[in-house]
Write an enzyme that holds these catalytic residues in place. Structure first.
Site, mmCIF file in Angstrom:
data_model
loop_
_atom_site.group_PDB
_atom_site.id
_atom_site.type_symbol
_atom_site.label_atom_id
_atom_site.label_comp_id
_atom_site.label_asym_id
_atom_site.label_seq_id
_atom_site.Cartn_x
_atom_site.Cartn_y
_atom_site.Cartn_z
ATOM 1 C CG ASN A 37 -7.569 9.424 -4.482
ATOM 2 O OD1 ASN A 37 -8.374 9.259 -5.046
ATOM 3 N ND2 ASN A 37 -6.693 10.112 -4.224
ATOM 4 C CG HIS A 122 -1.534 20.043 2.619
ATOM 5 N ND1 HIS A 122 -1.675 19.104 1.920
ATOM 6 C CD2 HIS A 122 -1.180 19.572 3.764
ATOM 7 C CE1 HIS A 122 -1.792 17.953 2.381
ATOM 8 N NE2 HIS A 122 -1.455 18.030 3.634
ATOM 9 N NE ARG A 147 2.019 18.519 2.303
ATOM 10 C CZ ARG A 147 1.675 17.568 1.311
ATOM 11 N NH1 ARG A 147 1.745 16.136 1.558
ATOM 12 N NH2 ARG A 147 1.115 18.089 0.388
ATOM 13 C CE1 TYR A 159 0.788 14.462 -2.937
ATOM 14 C CE2 TYR A 159 2.753 15.273 -1.880
ATOM 15 C CZ TYR A 159 1.411 14.949 -1.803
ATOM 16 O OH TYR A 159 0.689 15.017 -0.606
ATOM 17 C CG ASP A 211 4.503 13.732 1.494
ATOM 18 O OD1 ASP A 211 5.248 12.695 1.362
ATOM 19 O OD2 ASP A 211 3.291 13.592 1.525
ATOM 20 C CG HIS A 213 4.124 11.638 -2.544
ATOM 21 N ND1 HIS A 213 3.582 10.970 -3.439
ATOM 22 C CD2 HIS A 213 3.014 11.843 -1.513
ATOM 23 C CE1 HIS A 213 2.101 10.775 -3.471
ATOM 24 N NE2 HIS A 213 1.784 11.446 -2.140
ATOM 25 C CD GLU A 237 3.901 12.769 4.522
ATOM 26 O OE1 GLU A 237 3.831 13.938 5.047
ATOM 27 O OE2 GLU A 237 2.752 11.992 4.269
ATOM 28 C CD GLU A 263 0.832 9.408 2.228
ATOM 29 O OE1 GLU A 263 0.923 10.434 2.948
ATOM 30 O OE2 GLU A 263 0.796 9.621 0.916
ATOM 31 N NE ARG A 284 1.955 11.235 7.089
ATOM 32 C CZ ARG A 284 0.813 11.986 7.091
ATOM 33 N NH1 ARG A 284 0.195 12.459 8.176
ATOM 34 N NH2 ARG A 284 0.442 12.531 5.813
ATOM 35 C CG HIS A 313 -2.698 9.863 4.846
ATOM 36 N ND1 HIS A 313 -3.329 9.035 3.920
ATOM 37 C CD2 HIS A 313 -2.212 10.949 4.449
ATOM 38 C CE1 HIS A 313 -2.926 9.706 2.797
ATOM 39 N NE2 HIS A 313 -2.165 10.773 3.128
ATOM 40 C CG ASP A 317 -7.145 10.508 -0.853
ATOM 41 O OD1 ASP A 317 -6.395 11.619 -0.824
ATOM 42 O OD2 ASP A 317 -6.595 9.342 -0.190
ATOM 43 C CD GLU A 340 -1.766 15.299 5.304
ATOM 44 O OE1 GLU A 340 -2.099 13.911 5.518
ATOM 45 O OE2 GLU A 340 -1.356 15.712 4.477
ATOM 46 C CD1 TRP A 403 3.033 11.497 -8.814
ATOM 47 C CD2 TRP A 403 1.678 10.793 -7.313
ATOM 48 N NE1 TRP A 403 2.078 12.764 -8.429
ATOM 49 C CE2 TRP A 403 1.243 12.012 -7.460
ATOM 50 C CE3 TRP A 403 0.988 10.099 -6.409
ATOM 51 C CZ2 TRP A 403 0.180 12.693 -6.867
ATOM 52 C CZ3 TRP A 403 -0.147 10.555 -5.765
ATOM 53 C CH2 TRP A 403 -0.570 11.775 -6.075
HETATM 54 O O1 EZ4 Z 1 -0.949 11.606 -2.211
HETATM 55 O O2 EZ4 Z 1 -3.746 10.867 -0.399
HETATM 56 O O3 EZ4 Z 1 0.159 13.162 3.143
HETATM 57 N N1 EZ4 Z 1 -0.402 13.051 2.184
HETATM 58 C C1 EZ4 Z 1 -0.224 12.453 0.997
HETATM 59 C C2 EZ4 Z 1 -1.796 12.482 0.248
HETATM 60 C C3 EZ4 Z 1 -1.796 11.394 -0.994
HETATM 61 C C4 EZ4 Z 1 -2.948 11.071 -1.190
HETATM 62 C C5 EZ4 Z 1 -3.069 9.868 -2.478
HETATM 63 O O4 EZ4 Z 1 -4.341 9.478 -2.619
HETATM 64 O O5 EZ4 Z 1 0.737 12.208 0.509
HETATM 65 O O6 EZ4 Z 1 -1.766 13.698 -0.723
HETATM 66 CO CO CO Z 2 2.063 11.936 2.509
#
Ligand code: EZ4
Ligand code: CO
Length: 403
Positions: A37, A122, A147, A159, A211, A213, A237, A263, A284, A313, A317, A340, A403
């Protein structure tokens, strides 16, 4: 059976995908996913310019040897671009082998260990009423594990939060990445109140995930894990940035909230400390980003020795090809945890014809020989590549943040 041709297809049905199509001299066709991605063309070039010329004429049945040839043979090991390219070759060859055997891939991996693959969906909301509606919407679709991502008062876009009623797609089709603003203290204050409200609304049974992130320091993650313990999360996560495996030691010492990570990992080596020291509960990795079915099987078997389970994961993407490859593993392995599942758009499914199904909260790869996804090249041609980037995050003073 020799590899007669290999073609790299970049298509954008709703979002960008990189697919490898391998054909054999006896007419079998296999598909692999190399979508990375926001950096798609790097994986496409790695395949086209450096891998395809090596494949022609090779024995299509020699999957392990081809994997080692591409991994060790490059000399420059690991990394997301390399491992996505190797994954595409590996999955395409497994697809071909399973088609040659006349069986769905999971049969070649040992057969089914379960009847269906528990999936989580989600839910997100900019505020609590929107989030509760979103949880109800996922339940109505059949999801039994959810989630939960919530907006934070004072922060605009973050995010995981989609516009009301829309699916979340983080990559934006802009010439430059979007810039988002982040405030860790505001997030840490707000999130436990969200989980308290969700638990109050939906009761103790519903498995809930979250998550982070990669946005927290180890001590912040430890604090959040502790604060969320009363709400009994299925997992927390990516609580800290993925590079530092030792960070999870500190988090683990402070909380019994289960931890998932990986991931953005691309080999089993990224998990070595985490699995051996039992610092995590779920791995993941995606087939697409971790070198394919061959490498994932080894990773999962290693994790299984330490009672670490899987949580592949499954964002949009990962193409339906990469998704399907993961589902065959999910069905076959012993230490499956959860999968997921972010459903793809109708446009994506027009290009990628799939045999996997989602029913009553469970996925299944289907019984079609191979991995069960075929790419419609005519349909793919209609959707031209458009540059797209993931957003970047900045603190209020402008400092770039995870991010
Ligand atoms: O942000 O795959 O758990 N899922 C994630 C995803 C990631 C994307 C980034 O390309 O964290 O949504
Ligand atoms: Co994630």
């Amino acid at each position: 059976m020799r590899i007669a041709g290999a073609d790299v297809i970049v298509t954008s049905p709703g979002r960008n995908f990189v697919t490898l199509e391998i054909t054999t001299d006896d007419g079998l066709v296999g598909y692999g996913d190399a979508t990375l991605n926001g950096r798609e063309l790097a994986a496409a070039s790695y395949l086209r310019d450096h891998v395809v010329p090596l494949l022609i004429g090779r024995d299509a049945h020699k999957i392990e040897d081809t994997w080692q040839y591409l991994y060790r043979g490059a000399y420059w090991r690991r990394g997301p671009v390399t491992m996505a390219a190797i994954a595409a070759v590996d999955v395409a060859l497994w697809d071909i082998k399973a088609k040659a055997a006349g069986m769905p891939l999971y049969q070649l991996l040992g057969g089914a260990s379960r009847t269906g693959i528990r999936a989580y969906g989600h839910a997100s909301g900019r505020d609590l009423p929107e989030l509760l509606d979103s949880v109800r919407a996922r339940q109505a679709e059949g999801f039994r594990s959810i989630r939960v991502q919530s907006g934070v008062p004072g922060l605009e876009t973050i995010y995981g939060i989609s516009a009301r009623g829309k699916d979340y797609e983080p990559a934006g089709r802009h010439p430059l990445p979007n810039e988002e603003t982040w405030d860790t203290r505001a997030y840490l204050r707000h999130l436990p109140t969200v989980f308290e409200a969700v638990r109050n609304e939906f009761g103790p049974e519903l498995p809930l995930l979250h998550d982070c992130h990669h946005r927290l320091t180890p001590i912040q993650a430890a604090k959040l894990g502790k604060a969320l313990e009363p709400y009994d999360l299925f997992w927390l996560e990516d609580c800290t940035p993925a590079e530092n495996q030792e960070a999870l030691r500190l988090v683990r010492e402070h909380t019994t909230t289960p931890l998932a990570i990986g991931e953005v990992f691309n080999t089993a080596f990224d998990y070595q400390t985490l699995i051996r020291e039992q610092l995590i509960d779920y791995v993941r990795s995606a087939v697409t980003h971790t070198g394919g079915v061959t490498a994932m099987r080894k990773l999962f078997d290693y994790a299984g020795l330490y009672q670490v389970k899987t949580g592949i994961h499954g964002p949009t993407d990962i193409s339906p090809v990469g998704m399907a490859a993961g589902l065959h593993l999910d069905l076959a392995i012993h230490n499956f945890g959860i999968q997921e599942f972010m459903p793809h758009s109708a446009e994506t499914y027009e290009v990628f014809r799939r045999s996997y199904t989602f029913e009553d909260g469970y996925l299944h790869p289907g019984e079609t020989p191979g991995i069960g996804v075929e790419l419609d090249k005519k349909a793919a041609e209609k959707f031209e590549y458009e540059p797209a980037y993931l957003p970047v995050n900045r603190l209020r003073d402008g400092t770039l943040h995870d991010w």
